[in-house]
Design a protein around this motif. Structure first.
Motif, PDB file in Angstrom:
ATOM      1  N   SER A 142       1.084  -1.456  -0.098  1.00  0.00           N
ATOM      2  CA  SER A 142      -0.183   0.039  -0.007  1.00  0.00           C
ATOM      3  C   SER A 142       0.832   1.251  -0.082  1.00  0.00           C
ATOM      4  CB  SER A 142      -0.845  -0.152   0.969  1.00  0.00           C
ATOM      5  OG  SER A 142      -0.407  -0.072   2.576  1.00  0.00           O
ATOM      6  N   ILE A 143       1.938   1.004  -0.654  1.00  0.00           N
ATOM      7  CA  ILE A 143       2.884   2.176  -0.487  1.00  0.00           C
ATOM      8  C   ILE A 143       2.851   2.741  -1.935  1.00  0.00           C
ATOM      9  CG2 ILE A 143       5.510   2.868  -0.569  1.00  0.00           C
ATOM     10  CD1 ILE A 143       5.842   0.212   1.355  1.00  0.00           C
ATOM     11  N   ASN A 144       2.823   4.018  -1.920  1.00  0.00           N
ATOM     12  CA  ASN A 144       2.814   4.700  -3.315  1.00  0.00           C
ATOM     13  C   ASN A 144       4.174   4.559  -3.944  1.00  0.00           C
ATOM     14  OD1 ASN A 144       2.561   6.913  -5.394  1.00  0.00           O
ATOM     15  ND2 ASN A 144       1.096   8.040  -4.160  1.00  0.00           N
ATOM     16  N   ALA A 145       4.021   4.169  -5.229  1.00  0.00           N
ATOM     17  CA  ALA A 145       5.311   3.757  -5.878  1.00  0.00           C
ATOM     18  C   ALA A 145       5.962   4.836  -6.431  1.00  0.00           C
ATOM     19  CB  ALA A 145       4.993   2.650  -7.039  1.00  0.00           C
ATOM     20  N   SER A 146       4.986   5.727  -6.901  1.00  0.00           N
ATOM     21  CA  SER A 146       5.655   7.096  -7.573  1.00  0.00           C
ATOM     22  C   SER A 146       6.087   8.090  -6.608  1.00  0.00           C
ATOM     23  CB  SER A 146       4.382   7.808  -8.352  1.00  0.00           C
ATOM     24  OG  SER A 146       3.423   8.292  -7.201  1.00  0.00           O
ATOM     25  N   THR A 147       5.840   8.137  -5.306  1.00  0.00           N
ATOM     26  CA  THR A 147       6.512   8.717  -4.245  1.00  0.00           C
ATOM     27  C   THR A 147       7.651   8.296  -3.921  1.00  0.00           C
ATOM     28  OG1 THR A 147       4.433   9.477  -3.188  1.00  0.00           O
ATOM     29  CG2 THR A 147       6.356   9.493  -1.966  1.00  0.00           C
ATOM     30  N   LEU A 150      11.341  10.266  -4.495  1.00  0.00           N
ATOM     31  CA  LEU A 150      12.411  10.168  -3.637  1.00  0.00           C
ATOM     32  C   LEU A 150      13.782   9.449  -4.129  1.00  0.00           C
ATOM     33  CD1 LEU A 150      12.967  10.932  -0.772  1.00  0.00           C
ATOM     34  CD2 LEU A 150      12.061   8.754   0.020  1.00  0.00           C
ATOM     35  N   SER A 151      13.803   8.519  -4.855  1.00  0.00           N
ATOM     36  CA  SER A 151      14.885   7.797  -5.529  1.00  0.00           C
ATOM     37  C   SER A 151      15.484   8.738  -6.061  1.00  0.00           C
ATOM     38  CB  SER A 151      14.518   6.378  -5.901  1.00  0.00           C
ATOM     39  OG  SER A 151      15.806   5.877  -6.671  1.00  0.00           O
ATOM     40  N   GLU A 152      14.754   9.449  -7.131  1.00  0.00           N
ATOM     41  CA  GLU A 152      15.454  10.652  -7.992  1.00  0.00           C
ATOM     42  C   GLU A 152      16.132  11.358  -7.422  1.00  0.00           C
ATOM     43  OE1 GLU A 152      12.066  11.306 -10.586  1.00  0.00           O
ATOM     44  OE2 GLU A 152      12.275   9.196 -11.791  1.00  0.00           O
ATOM     45  N   GLU A 153      15.521  11.835  -6.390  1.00  0.00           N
ATOM     46  CA  GLU A 153      16.185  12.974  -5.347  1.00  0.00           C
ATOM     47  C   GLU A 153      17.257  12.925  -4.974  1.00  0.00           C
ATOM     48  OE1 GLU A 153      12.910  14.446  -2.887  1.00  0.00           O
ATOM     49  OE2 GLU A 153      11.772  15.224  -4.811  1.00  0.00           O
ATOM     50  N   VAL A 154      17.318  11.274  -4.266  1.00  0.00           N
ATOM     51  CA  VAL A 154      18.560  11.162  -3.256  1.00  0.00           C
ATOM     52  C   VAL A 154      19.250  10.026  -3.701  1.00  0.00           C
ATOM     53  CG1 VAL A 154      17.296  12.221  -1.457  1.00  0.00           C
ATOM     54  CG2 VAL A 154      17.056   9.645  -1.755  1.00  0.00           C
ATOM     55  N   GLY A 155      18.931   9.192  -4.676  1.00  0.00           N
ATOM     56  CA  GLY A 155      19.489   7.838  -4.923  1.00  0.00           C
ATOM     57  C   GLY A 155      18.913   7.060  -4.236  1.00  0.00           C
ATOM     58  N   GLN A 156      19.141   5.613  -4.925  1.00  0.00           N
ATOM     59  CA  GLN A 156      18.650   4.503  -4.481  1.00  0.00           C
ATOM     60  C   GLN A 156      19.246   3.866  -3.115  1.00  0.00           C
ATOM     61  OE1 GLN A 156      17.864   1.133  -7.335  1.00  0.00           O
ATOM     62  NE2 GLN A 156      17.484  -0.250  -5.549  1.00  0.00           N
ATOM     63  N   ASP A 157      20.408   3.898  -2.909  1.00  0.00           N
ATOM     64  CA  ASP A 157      21.154   3.546  -1.697  1.00  0.00           C
ATOM     65  C   ASP A 157      20.552   4.383  -0.570  1.00  0.00           C
ATOM     66  OD1 ASP A 157      22.455   1.685  -3.041  1.00  0.00           O
ATOM     67  OD2 ASP A 157      24.405   3.051  -3.057  1.00  0.00           O
TER      68      ASP A 157
END
Length: 119
Positions: A4-9, A13-20
């Motif tokens: 139930s986690i919003n994947a687009s969010t 977030l990943s684009e802003e800070v990186g996947q790690d």
């Protein structure tokens, strides 16, 4: 597993800070939810529920826990309006939602494949 986690969010977030960093942040958020869960499970006062719901509200929205953010907003609003009985009637529901989301975020943070599917 139904998330139930919003994947687009999470993607944003990943684009802003990186996947790690996202993985680290997801773990931190899950740990925070577990801390709030302990507080909610320990016979909190209405004032404490208001503080907890206020704290959860914005962080849940930032991490894509949209339903939890909405519930936290509702709880905070009802307490501000003096609707203590409503809060007492819904505390168990709120607590279970916090517990469920803490588990989901911990699972997400520990599974790169799940994260990659969201990205």
């Amino acid at each position: 597993m139904a998330m139930s986690i919003n994947a687009s969010t999470i993607k944003r977030l990943s684009e802003e800070v990186g996947q790690d960093t996202v993985t680290l942040l997801l773990n931190v958020f899950s740990d925070e939810l577990e801390q709030y869960l302990r507080q909610l499970s320990d016979q909190p006062t209405i004032s404490q529920v208001r503080e907890i719901s206020h704290a959860i509200k914005s962080s849940a929205a930032s991490f894509g826990a949209d339903e939890l953010a909405e519930m936290a907003q509702e709880c905070e609003s009802r307490v501000k309006q003096g609707q203590d009985q409503w809060m007492n009637d819904h505390l168990s529901e709120f607590t279970q939602m916090v517990k469920g989301m803490a588990i989901e975020y911990k699972q997400l943070a520990s599974n790169d494949e799940l994260i990659n599917r969201m990205l």
